[in-house]
Design a protein around this motif. Structure first.
Motif, PDB file in Angstrom:
ATOM      1  N   TYR A 110       0.852  -1.235   0.056  1.00  0.00           N
ATOM      2  CA  TYR A 110       0.096   0.027   0.004  1.00  0.00           C
ATOM      3  C   TYR A 110       0.968   1.456  -0.012  1.00  0.00           C
ATOM      4  CZ  TYR A 110      -4.050  -2.710   0.970  1.00  0.00           C
ATOM      5  OH  TYR A 110      -5.093  -3.943   0.801  1.00  0.00           O
ATOM      6  N   PHE A 111       2.027   1.280   0.766  1.00  0.00           N
ATOM      7  CA  PHE A 111       2.815   2.497   0.693  1.00  0.00           C
ATOM      8  C   PHE A 111       3.573   2.647  -0.892  1.00  0.00           C
ATOM      9  CE2 PHE A 111       3.387   2.179   5.363  1.00  0.00           C
ATOM     10  CZ  PHE A 111       2.750   3.519   5.926  1.00  0.00           C
ATOM     11  N   ARG A 112       3.645   1.370  -1.472  1.00  0.00           N
ATOM     12  CA  ARG A 112       4.154   1.698  -2.683  1.00  0.00           C
ATOM     13  C   ARG A 112       3.303   2.248  -3.617  1.00  0.00           C
ATOM     14  NH1 ARG A 112       9.099  -0.981  -3.511  1.00  0.00           N
ATOM     15  NH2 ARG A 112       9.253  -2.952  -2.391  1.00  0.00           N
ATOM     16  N   LYS A 113       1.846   1.958  -3.397  1.00  0.00           N
ATOM     17  CA  LYS A 113       0.845   2.543  -4.263  1.00  0.00           C
ATOM     18  C   LYS A 113       0.575   4.029  -3.744  1.00  0.00           C
ATOM     19  CE  LYS A 113      -1.450   0.823  -6.759  1.00  0.00           C
ATOM     20  NZ  LYS A 113      -1.596   0.730  -8.036  1.00  0.00           N
ATOM     21  N   ALA A 114       0.739   4.468  -2.713  1.00  0.00           N
ATOM     22  CA  ALA A 114       0.794   5.817  -2.206  1.00  0.00           C
ATOM     23  C   ALA A 114       1.944   6.605  -3.096  1.00  0.00           C
ATOM     24  CB  ALA A 114       0.890   5.782  -0.672  1.00  0.00           C
ATOM     25  N   VAL A 115       3.056   5.874  -3.127  1.00  0.00           N
ATOM     26  CA  VAL A 115       4.331   6.689  -3.852  1.00  0.00           C
ATOM     27  C   VAL A 115       3.937   6.736  -5.245  1.00  0.00           C
ATOM     28  CG1 VAL A 115       6.521   6.385  -4.605  1.00  0.00           C
ATOM     29  CG2 VAL A 115       6.239   5.877  -2.284  1.00  0.00           C
ATOM     30  N   GLU A 116       3.110   5.830  -5.889  1.00  0.00           N
ATOM     31  CA  GLU A 116       2.723   5.926  -7.182  1.00  0.00           C
ATOM     32  C   GLU A 116       1.867   7.321  -7.499  1.00  0.00           C
ATOM     33  OE1 GLU A 116       1.271   2.245  -8.792  1.00  0.00           O
ATOM     34  OE2 GLU A 116       2.982   1.127  -8.151  1.00  0.00           O
ATOM     35  N   TYR A 117       1.015   7.366  -6.584  1.00  0.00           N
ATOM     36  CA  TYR A 117      -0.027   8.631  -6.528  1.00  0.00           C
ATOM     37  C   TYR A 117       0.471   9.893  -6.390  1.00  0.00           C
ATOM     38  CZ  TYR A 117      -4.306   5.445  -7.573  1.00  0.00           C
ATOM     39  OH  TYR A 117      -4.993   4.651  -8.175  1.00  0.00           O
ATOM     40  N   GLU A 118       1.637   9.784  -5.423  1.00  0.00           N
ATOM     41  CA  GLU A 118       2.127  11.110  -5.088  1.00  0.00           C
ATOM     42  C   GLU A 118       3.472  10.852  -4.915  1.00  0.00           C
ATOM     43  OE1 GLU A 118       0.685  12.677  -1.580  1.00  0.00           O
ATOM     44  OE2 GLU A 118      -1.255  13.073  -2.264  1.00  0.00           O
ATOM     45  N   PRO A 119       4.378  10.791  -6.144  1.00  0.00           N
ATOM     46  CA  PRO A 119       5.675  10.610  -6.126  1.00  0.00           C
ATOM     47  C   PRO A 119       6.552  11.675  -5.759  1.00  0.00           C
ATOM     48  CG  PRO A 119       4.873  11.051  -8.309  1.00  0.00           C
ATOM     49  CD  PRO A 119       3.819  10.887  -7.513  1.00  0.00           C
ATOM     50  N   ASP A 120       6.141  12.867  -5.541  1.00  0.00           N
ATOM     51  CA  ASP A 120       6.932  13.905  -4.929  1.00  0.00           C
ATOM     52  C   ASP A 120       6.628  14.286  -3.617  1.00  0.00           C
ATOM     53  OD1 ASP A 120       7.684  14.458  -7.673  1.00  0.00           O
ATOM     54  OD2 ASP A 120       5.941  15.703  -8.269  1.00  0.00           O
ATOM     55  N   ASN A 121       5.718  13.405  -3.076  1.00  0.00           N
ATOM     56  CA  ASN A 121       5.503  13.537  -1.690  1.00  0.00           C
ATOM     57  C   ASN A 121       6.662  12.607  -0.796  1.00  0.00           C
ATOM     58  OD1 ASN A 121       4.974  13.310   1.056  1.00  0.00           O
ATOM     59  ND2 ASN A 121       2.670  13.263   0.710  1.00  0.00           N
ATOM     60  N   PRO A 122       7.808  13.225  -0.150  1.00  0.00           N
ATOM     61  CA  PRO A 122       8.975  12.658   0.409  1.00  0.00           C
ATOM     62  C   PRO A 122       8.480  11.749   1.627  1.00  0.00           C
ATOM     63  CG  PRO A 122       8.999  14.780   1.095  1.00  0.00           C
ATOM     64  CD  PRO A 122       7.982  14.889  -0.157  1.00  0.00           C
ATOM     65  N   VAL A 123       7.407  11.977   2.411  1.00  0.00           N
ATOM     66  CA  VAL A 123       7.011  11.474   3.453  1.00  0.00           C
ATOM     67  C   VAL A 123       6.579  10.033   2.733  1.00  0.00           C
ATOM     68  CG1 VAL A 123       5.051  11.093   5.107  1.00  0.00           C
ATOM     69  CG2 VAL A 123       6.077  13.376   4.567  1.00  0.00           C
ATOM     70  N   ASN A 124       5.759   9.694   1.672  1.00  0.00           N
ATOM     71  CA  ASN A 124       5.556   8.379   1.426  1.00  0.00           C
ATOM     72  C   ASN A 124       6.637   7.622   1.020  1.00  0.00           C
ATOM     73  OD1 ASN A 124       2.644   9.263   1.156  1.00  0.00           O
ATOM     74  ND2 ASN A 124       2.691  10.057  -0.712  1.00  0.00           N
ATOM     75  N   HIS A 125       7.745   8.368   0.537  1.00  0.00           N
ATOM     76  CA  HIS A 125       8.939   7.426   0.216  1.00  0.00           C
ATOM     77  C   HIS A 125       9.535   6.879   1.599  1.00  0.00           C
ATOM     78  CE1 HIS A 125       9.397   8.265  -4.178  1.00  0.00           C
ATOM     79  NE2 HIS A 125       8.697   9.238  -3.726  1.00  0.00           N
ATOM     80  N   CYS A 126       9.649   7.776   2.627  1.00  0.00           N
ATOM     81  CA  CYS A 126      10.090   7.603   3.975  1.00  0.00           C
ATOM     82  C   CYS A 126       9.377   6.618   4.600  1.00  0.00           C
ATOM     83  CB  CYS A 126      10.095   8.843   4.846  1.00  0.00           C
ATOM     84  SG  CYS A 126      11.550   9.760   4.410  1.00  0.00           S
ATOM     85  N   ASN A 127       7.945   6.417   4.318  1.00  0.00           N
ATOM     86  CA  ASN A 127       7.333   5.472   5.114  1.00  0.00           C
ATOM     87  C   ASN A 127       7.674   4.040   4.456  1.00  0.00           C
ATOM     88  OD1 ASN A 127       5.821   7.150   6.898  1.00  0.00           O
ATOM     89  ND2 ASN A 127       4.348   7.536   5.281  1.00  0.00           N
ATOM     90  N   MET A 128       7.746   4.050   3.047  1.00  0.00           N
ATOM     91  CA  MET A 128       8.126   2.848   2.525  1.00  0.00           C
ATOM     92  C   MET A 128       9.430   2.395   2.850  1.00  0.00           C
ATOM     93  SD  MET A 128       7.977   2.111  -1.704  1.00  0.00           S
ATOM     94  CE  MET A 128       9.282   3.187  -1.957  1.00  0.00           C
ATOM     95  N   ALA A 129      10.618   3.382   3.158  1.00  0.00           N
ATOM     96  CA  ALA A 129      11.898   3.102   3.506  1.00  0.00           C
ATOM     97  C   ALA A 129      11.593   2.326   4.992  1.00  0.00           C
ATOM     98  CB  ALA A 129      12.682   4.197   3.598  1.00  0.00           C
ATOM     99  N   GLY A 130      10.767   3.084   5.784  1.00  0.00           N
ATOM    100  CA  GLY A 130      10.630   2.282   7.194  1.00  0.00           C
ATOM    101  C   GLY A 130      10.141   1.182   7.277  1.00  0.00           C
ATOM    102  N   ILE A 131       9.294   0.589   6.311  1.00  0.00           N
ATOM    103  CA  ILE A 131       8.726  -0.674   6.139  1.00  0.00           C
ATOM    104  C   ILE A 131       9.515  -1.469   5.746  1.00  0.00           C
ATOM    105  CG2 ILE A 131       7.193  -2.197   4.892  1.00  0.00           C
ATOM    106  CD1 ILE A 131       5.749  -0.730   7.374  1.00  0.00           C
TER     107      ILE A 131
END
Length: 580
Positions: free
Chosen positions: A44-65
């Motif tokens: 789901y975090f990967r999908k969030a990154v796809e929808y908002e690729p410019d939002n660094p928080v989404n990327h960091c959430n994915m890195a955290g997982i």
């Protein structure tokens, strides 16, 4: 059913359209995390990154997982992508990367990432965690982390360096650094307080007082500044200003330990021994201070100065246990017993943790001109009393001080003697003595190989001392001196040489074979730098000698295990200076 119209109703169920966006997938990811479904959360975090690729928080959430799942390398790849392609200003990514590297046991990479975080991050949300990680890295790498600044605490690292210089008695160097810090960050009042102290210790009273008064203009209740001002007023001879100030200080009950210590010491210096005794007793009730020999000494002095002689004896006995190498408790116990046997009251004592001024000279004479222990030469309180007497003592005292300072012979001494020599108001005999002392120190600045060969007067020449041992012993010194070059003064070269022979003497070098000249030389340089509080890392030293970090570390640990260098460095007394 005539006359009635049929009404058709919409029987379709109410349908709410799904809005598939980053928020939707973020919420699903959080739910999955709550249920410990990490695979789904990552999806789901990967999908969030796809929808908002410019939002660094989404990327960091994915890195955290990824990090939670043990994919530390994958997590760092995501974080590096954030810094390079999405948001270079998101400096907390460096802290996350440091954690990942530490989990992979790549401790040097973790250190690099952590230093970058501390030096670049303005907010400092993870400062406490970063300090914990620095302790881990210190343990794993067996060296302190080289850190130039902490951006979220601007000036803190530089201020600590200045405090260390001040505590070592290097007042001129401390003043220069504190002047820069105060100019760059005038709101850092602790730096300005310590700048005033450095001026005071150098005898620049008006400059010291002016600095403190400006601090109090900005912060009228600053306790450190008020205590410093009291001392400055006393230096001017006291008067109504001092009386009023002391009465206001007498009713203050600080909460922070450094403020309690500062106020206790100040009241003692002012002759308000009862107040000083109460403050020092408060500090001793804290379990964290039970091993502080100097604090027990301050409490003993206050007890003696208030007539509590049995309590003073008990406290000095504790100092003896905590600091068995010190002459200070032995002197005061002996003096106390002598006067009590004659039914005489003890004279009022100084709160400095060293012997009275005259006793210091007697002790130096007892050791002999060339055998004064290095720790005594480096004691900041001994140095401060000598520099003070050189400026404000009578001619006979100044003459004694010049003799003593010649044995220390470092750059601070050279500067102090140079100032006396340039002062035409000084007695001609004193100026001539200062000139001769400077010439003696200049003569000692011979090439390293000549210095090592010459030895000290009355000492067996080095060639004879090593003739029966492996000739590589001399090669270690030659290698160290050649690599150190002009970066180290003659005093530090002497300390390196003394450390080498202290080690050899303790292990009995007969039959001792040197297999790795560069390793031993590098270890000696590293430990010498640490003894002088000079920043040095295993990596820097290893690069200079063309060897590995593990080699430097291995030989340094071997020397330290015999000579106890780290333990000696750690035995520092509490400071009268103010921390940030």
């Amino acid at each position: 059913m005539k006359g009635k119209n049929l009404r058709v109703t919409d029987t379709r169920p109410n349908i709410i359209a799904l809005r598939l966006d980053a928020s939707f997938f973020f919420e699903r990811a959080v739910r999955s995390l709550d249920r410990n479904h990490y695979d789904k959360a990552l999806k789901y975090f990967r999908k969030a990154v796809e929808y908002e690729p410019d939002n660094p928080v989404n990327h960091c959430n994915m890195a955290g997982i990824l990090s939670e799942m043990g994919d530390y390398q994958g997590s760092n790849e995501v974080l590096e992508s954030v810094l390079q392609n999405v948001s270079p200003s998101m400096t907390e990514c460096y802290f996350y990367m440091a954690n990942n590297y530490a989990n992979m046991e790549q401790f040097e990479a973790a250190e690099t990432a952590l230093v970058t975080y501390l030096e670049e991050d303005e907010e400092g949300h993870f400062l406490e965690e970063a300090e914990d990680m620095m302790e881990l890295l210190y343990y794993e790498l067996n060296r302190p982390t080289k850190l130039n600044r902490i951006k979220a605490r601007q000036g803190a690292v530089e201020h600590d360096q200045a405090r260390l210089l001040l505590e070592e008695g290097k007042f001129a160097q401390a003043a220069k650094l504190l002047e820069k810090i105060s100019g760059d960050q005038p709101d850092l009042l602790a730096a300005r307080n310590n700048l005033a102290l450095s001026y005071y210790y150098m005898g620049m009273f008006e400059k010291a007082k002016g600095t403190i008064l400006r601090v109090l203009q900005d912060d009228p209740g600053n306790l450190h500044a008020l205590c410093n001002l009291a001392i400055f007023y006393q230096n001017e001879g006291g008067g109504p200003h001092l009386d009023v100030l002391l009465e206001s200080l007498a009713v203050i009950v600080p909460f922070q330990q450094d403020q309690v210590f500062k106020l206790g010491t100040t009241m003692g210096i002012m002759g308000r021994h009862e107040e000083a005794y109460k403050h020092f007793r408060r500090l001793l009730k804290d379990s964290g201070n039970k091993t502080d020999a100097s604090l027990y000494h301050y409490a003993a002095v206050a007890a003696s100065n208030t007539g509590r002689y049995e309590e003073a004896e008990r406290l000095w006995q504790q100092v003896k246990k905590l600091d068995p190498a010190s002459e200070t408790p032995r002197f005061y116990l002996s003096r106390l017993h002598e006067l009590r046997s004659r039914s005489k009251p003890m004279e009022k004592l100084s709160y400095h943790y060293h012997l009275p001024f005259d006793e210091q000279f007697k002790l130096w004479e007892k050791y002999g001109s060339r055998n004064v222990p290095e720790e005594m030469k480096k004691d900041p309180l001994v140095r401060s009393s000598f520099f003070w007497a050189l400026r404000h003592g009578d001619d006979a005292t100044k003459s004694q001080v010049i003799q003593a300072l010649t044995l220390i012979g470092d750059e601070e001494v050279r500067e102090a003697l140079g100032l006396l020599l340039a002062d035409t108001t000084q007695a001609p005999a004193l100026r001539e003595q200062a000139r001769a002392a400077l010439q003696d120190m200049d003569a000692s600045r011979m090439p390293a190989h000549a210095l090592v060969s010459a030895g000290q007067p009355g000492e067996q020449p080095l060639e004879q001392r090593t003739a029966a041992a492996d000739p590589q012993i001399q090669a270690v010194l030659d290698k160290a001196f050649s690599v150190m070059g002009k970066r180290y003064d003659i005093a530090r070269q002497n300390d390196l040489k003394d450390l080498w022979f202290e080690y050899l003497d303790r292990i009995s070098p007969e039959g001792f074979s040197i297999q790795h000249v560069e390793g031993w030389a590098a270890a000696l340089e590293y430990l010498t730098a640490k003894m002088h509080h000079t920043r040095a890392t295993y990596r820097e030293i290893a690069d200079r000698y063309g060897i590995s970090v593990s080699t430097v570390s291995r030989y340094a640990r071997q020397i330290d295990s015999v000579c106890g260098i780290k333990q000696k460095i750690a035995q520092r007394f509490p400071s009268f200076t103010e921390k940030v």
